[in-house]
Design a protein around this motif. Structure first.
Motif, PDB file in Angstrom:
ATOM      1  N   PHE A   1      41.116  54.146  50.884  1.00  0.00           N
ATOM      2  CA  PHE A   1      40.615  54.907  49.753  1.00  0.00           C
ATOM      3  C   PHE A   1      39.256  55.513  50.072  1.00  0.00           C
ATOM      4  O   PHE A   1      39.017  56.707  49.835  1.00  0.00           O
ATOM      5  CB  PHE A   1      40.525  54.019  48.503  1.00  0.00           C
ATOM      6  N   ILE A   2      38.360  54.683  50.634  1.00  0.00           N
ATOM      7  CA  ILE A   2      37.031  55.195  50.967  1.00  0.00           C
ATOM      8  C   ILE A   2      37.142  56.317  51.999  1.00  0.00           C
ATOM      9  O   ILE A   2      36.428  57.322  51.931  1.00  0.00           O
ATOM     10  CB  ILE A   2      36.114  54.055  51.453  1.00  0.00           C
ATOM     11  N   THR A   3      38.067  56.180  52.943  1.00  0.00           N
ATOM     12  CA  THR A   3      38.276  57.243  53.933  1.00  0.00           C
ATOM     13  C   THR A   3      38.686  58.538  53.250  1.00  0.00           C
ATOM     14  O   THR A   3      38.196  59.627  53.598  1.00  0.00           O
ATOM     15  CB  THR A   3      39.358  56.816  54.945  1.00  0.00           C
ATOM     16  N   SER A   4      39.551  58.429  52.244  1.00  0.00           N
ATOM     17  CA  SER A   4      39.962  59.637  51.539  1.00  0.00           C
ATOM     18  C   SER A   4      38.773  60.273  50.826  1.00  0.00           C
ATOM     19  O   SER A   4      38.640  61.494  50.763  1.00  0.00           O
ATOM     20  CB  SER A   4      41.089  59.341  50.549  1.00  0.00           C
ATOM     21  N   GLU A   5      37.872  59.443  50.325  1.00  0.00           N
ATOM     22  CA  GLU A   5      36.674  59.965  49.660  1.00  0.00           C
ATOM     23  C   GLU A   5      35.748  60.637  50.666  1.00  0.00           C
ATOM     24  O   GLU A   5      35.084  61.632  50.353  1.00  0.00           O
ATOM     25  CB  GLU A   5      35.941  58.815  48.967  1.00  0.00           C
ATOM     26  N   VAL A   6      35.701  60.103  51.875  1.00  0.00           N
ATOM     27  CA  VAL A   6      34.901  60.736  52.926  1.00  0.00           C
ATOM     28  C   VAL A   6      35.403  62.161  53.141  1.00  0.00           C
ATOM     29  O   VAL A   6      34.609  63.114  53.211  1.00  0.00           O
ATOM     30  CB  VAL A   6      34.986  59.930  54.240  1.00  0.00           C
TER      31      VAL A   6
ATOM     32  N   GLY B   1      34.723  68.218  52.595  1.00  0.00           N
ATOM     33  CA  GLY B   1      35.026  69.563  52.112  1.00  0.00           C
ATOM     34  C   GLY B   1      33.792  70.264  51.569  1.00  0.00           C
ATOM     35  O   GLY B   1      33.539  71.434  51.876  1.00  0.00           O
ATOM     36  N   PHE B   2      33.025  69.539  50.772  1.00  0.00           N
ATOM     37  CA  PHE B   2      31.841  70.169  50.178  1.00  0.00           C
ATOM     38  C   PHE B   2      30.748  70.423  51.208  1.00  0.00           C
ATOM     39  O   PHE B   2      30.023  71.411  51.127  1.00  0.00           O
ATOM     40  CB  PHE B   2      31.329  69.320  49.006  1.00  0.00           C
TER      41      PHE B   2
ATOM     42  N   ALA C   1      30.724  46.411  47.492  1.00  0.00           N
ATOM     43  CA  ALA C   1      29.633  46.593  48.453  1.00  0.00           C
ATOM     44  C   ALA C   1      29.978  47.698  49.464  1.00  0.00           C
ATOM     45  O   ALA C   1      29.128  48.531  49.798  1.00  0.00           O
ATOM     46  CB  ALA C   1      29.334  45.286  49.181  1.00  0.00           C
ATOM     47  N   TRP C   2      31.217  47.710  49.942  1.00  0.00           N
ATOM     48  CA  TRP C   2      31.639  48.780  50.863  1.00  0.00           C
ATOM     49  C   TRP C   2      31.479  50.141  50.194  1.00  0.00           C
ATOM     50  O   TRP C   2      30.970  51.088  50.785  1.00  0.00           O
ATOM     51  CB  TRP C   2      33.118  48.610  51.244  1.00  0.00           C
ATOM     52  N   TYR C   3      31.936  50.227  48.940  1.00  0.00           N
ATOM     53  CA  TYR C   3      31.864  51.486  48.206  1.00  0.00           C
ATOM     54  C   TYR C   3      30.411  51.903  48.049  1.00  0.00           C
ATOM     55  O   TYR C   3      30.062  53.067  48.201  1.00  0.00           O
ATOM     56  CB  TYR C   3      32.529  51.327  46.839  1.00  0.00           C
ATOM     57  N   TRP C   4      29.557  50.922  47.762  1.00  0.00           N
ATOM     58  CA  TRP C   4      28.149  51.224  47.553  1.00  0.00           C
ATOM     59  C   TRP C   4      27.500  51.731  48.843  1.00  0.00           C
ATOM     60  O   TRP C   4      26.732  52.692  48.840  1.00  0.00           O
ATOM     61  CB  TRP C   4      27.413  49.984  47.035  1.00  0.00           C
ATOM     62  N   HIS C   5      27.831  51.126  49.984  1.00  0.00           N
ATOM     63  CA  HIS C   5      27.302  51.592  51.272  1.00  0.00           C
ATOM     64  C   HIS C   5      27.784  53.009  51.556  1.00  0.00           C
ATOM     65  O   HIS C   5      27.036  53.854  52.054  1.00  0.00           O
ATOM     66  CB  HIS C   5      27.734  50.661  52.410  1.00  0.00           C
ATOM     67  N   PHE C   6      29.042  53.295  51.211  1.00  0.00           N
ATOM     68  CA  PHE C   6      29.600  54.640  51.399  1.00  0.00           C
ATOM     69  C   PHE C   6      28.781  55.646  50.586  1.00  0.00           C
ATOM     70  O   PHE C   6      28.394  56.709  51.087  1.00  0.00           O
ATOM     71  CB  PHE C   6      31.074  54.640  50.975  1.00  0.00           C
ATOM     72  N   VAL C   7      28.481  55.336  49.312  1.00  0.00           N
ATOM     73  CA  VAL C   7      27.689  56.195  48.451  1.00  0.00           C
ATOM     74  C   VAL C   7      26.308  56.432  49.067  1.00  0.00           C
ATOM     75  O   VAL C   7      25.795  57.560  49.058  1.00  0.00           O
ATOM     76  CB  VAL C   7      27.586  55.550  47.045  1.00  0.00           C
ATOM     77  N   ASP C   8      25.750  55.373  49.635  1.00  0.00           N
ATOM     78  CA  ASP C   8      24.435  55.479  50.264  1.00  0.00           C
ATOM     79  C   ASP C   8      24.489  56.436  51.462  1.00  0.00           C
ATOM     80  O   ASP C   8      23.640  57.325  51.613  1.00  0.00           O
ATOM     81  CB  ASP C   8      23.995  54.075  50.707  1.00  0.00           C
TER      82      ASP C   8
END
Lengths: 126, 261
Positions: free
Chosen positions: B86-91, B96-97, B239-246
């Motif tokens: 899921f996080i990869t898909s968000e990456v 794109g942006f 925590a993984w999601y939060w690091h991704f956001v960071d």
């Protein structure tokens, strides 16, 4: 984390060490206020945790044990009924698997490589 | 108990996938209705249904894992794969942006004055609030790691304190960013600069809010003794999601705020 858990428990099972549970004690509800799996695991997770502590793998989560596959040291195949499908990868890296039913009783041989397989029936603990 | 010979979880029938799909339908069609007929009813209904679906579906997962013990090692492994995918898909979503930003900023057209930032745009000083925001998110990455170690070491008080601090830092970031949005000298309508800036940072801000919510749920669960020192995947996922956001913020800061100024 789950992988570490599996590895750790597997290692423990292999070495059958009776190590003192000192690290767990210092992490319990009494010590720091966060429960351990020991104290709080329930359901199937608890069943598996207890089985792994005894070195057992009733749900076949791990790779099967290695046997010579000879008449005297056949591959032991656990089963909850009196027959189970076996898939033999005769040589390493073979891409076609040889499938056959293994029945209770005398050991059978793989129709392709001749390795011996013996069914070991047992009941589910629940 | 379980009469299965495998360690996997065969989930009980559930209405939440259906309600989630209906919510998606109502939100999308509601969006179209809002745009053409100026009424928000359908869209709001969809949003409400979405929130109810998320609440009940995730509550059921907590019941299945924490209270019924269905999250065995293979099940947990599957959940890990799921979160990572899921996080990869968000990456890719953010990629794109970033693509849009670099497409427009690396070869600025004559309409923009042939330069970046475009003529007439006063950019934000990257060494003022944006730099503070960077420090805030980096600090929150430290505090969430502190929280994880506290959980693993069985320290309840520290876990709750560090997790609370992480969430507060997240709120601080959101508040600062909201103030920046309000005070900015340019809007989303200001050409491609405005579009790329607000869409990229806007989606990032939404993800900060989502991440903060996820962490807040973890805080509630930690307070109610759901997590054990070995099994706390919900927290790890947050925590993984939060690091991704960071990390996304760091890329935004370097590309849009600093290089793009």
């Amino acid at each position: 984390m789950a992988a570490r858990l599996l590895l750790r428990s597997g290692l423990r099972a292999v070495t059958t060490c009776q190590a003192v549970r000192a690290p767990a004690l210092s992490r319990s509800m009494a010590a720091g206020g966060i429960p351990t799996d020991e104290e709080q695991a329930t359901g199937l997770e608890k069943v598996i945790m207890n089985a792994m502590k005894e070195g057992k793998d009733p749900f076949n989560m791990m790779k099967p044990k290695s046997y010579a596959g000879s008449k005297n040291d056949p591959h032991l195949v656990p089963s909850i009924t009196n027959k189970r499908v076996v898939g033999c990868i005769c040589e390493e890296d073979n891409t076609s698997i040889v499938w056959f039913w293994l029945h209770e009783g005398e050991s059978q041989r793989c129709p392709s490589c001749g390795a011996h397989y013996k069914l070991v029936p047992h009941n589910l603990s629940h | 108990m379980a009469h299965q010979a495998h360690a996997y979880h065969m989930v009980d029938p559930s209405p939440w996938p259906l309600t989630g799909a209906v919510a998606a339908l109502l939100m999308t069609s509601g969006l179209a209705i809002w745009m053409h007929f100026h009424t928000m009813t359908l869209m709001s209904l969809g949003l409400l249904l979405l929130l109810l679906t998320m609440y009940q579906w995730w509550r059921d997962i907590i019941r299945e894992g924490t209270f019924q013990g269905h999250h065995t090692p293979p099940v947990q492994k599957g959940l890990r794969y799921g979160m990572i995918l899921f996080i990869t898909s968000e990456v890719f979503f953010f990629l794109g942006f970033f693509w849009a930003f670099y497409h427009s900023s690396l070869a600025p057209t004559p309409e923009l004055g042939g330069c970046w930032p475009p003529t007439g745009i006063t950019t934000l000083n990257p060494f003022e609030v944006p730099l503070l925001n960077t420090a805030v998110l980096l600090a929150s990455g430290v505090t969430v790691t502190w929280a994880h170690h506290s959980i693993m070491e069985g320290q309840r008080k520290q876990a709750i304190q560090s997790l609370t601090l992480t969430i507060l830092l997240g709120f601080y970031f959101t508040a600062l960013q909201a103030m920046e949005y309000y005070e900015a000298p340019f809007t989303i309508a200001d050409g491609v600069y405005g579009s790329t800036f607000f869409v990229a940072t806007g989606f990032h801000g939404l993800h900060v809010i989502i991440g903060s919510t996820f962490l807040a749920v973890c805080l509630l669960r930690q307070a109610q003794y759901h997590f054990t020192s070995d099994h706390h995947f919900g927290f790890e996922a947050a925590a993984w999601y939060w690091h991704f956001v960071d990390v996304v913020w760091l890329f935004l800061y370097i590309s849009i705020y600093w290089w793009g100024s």
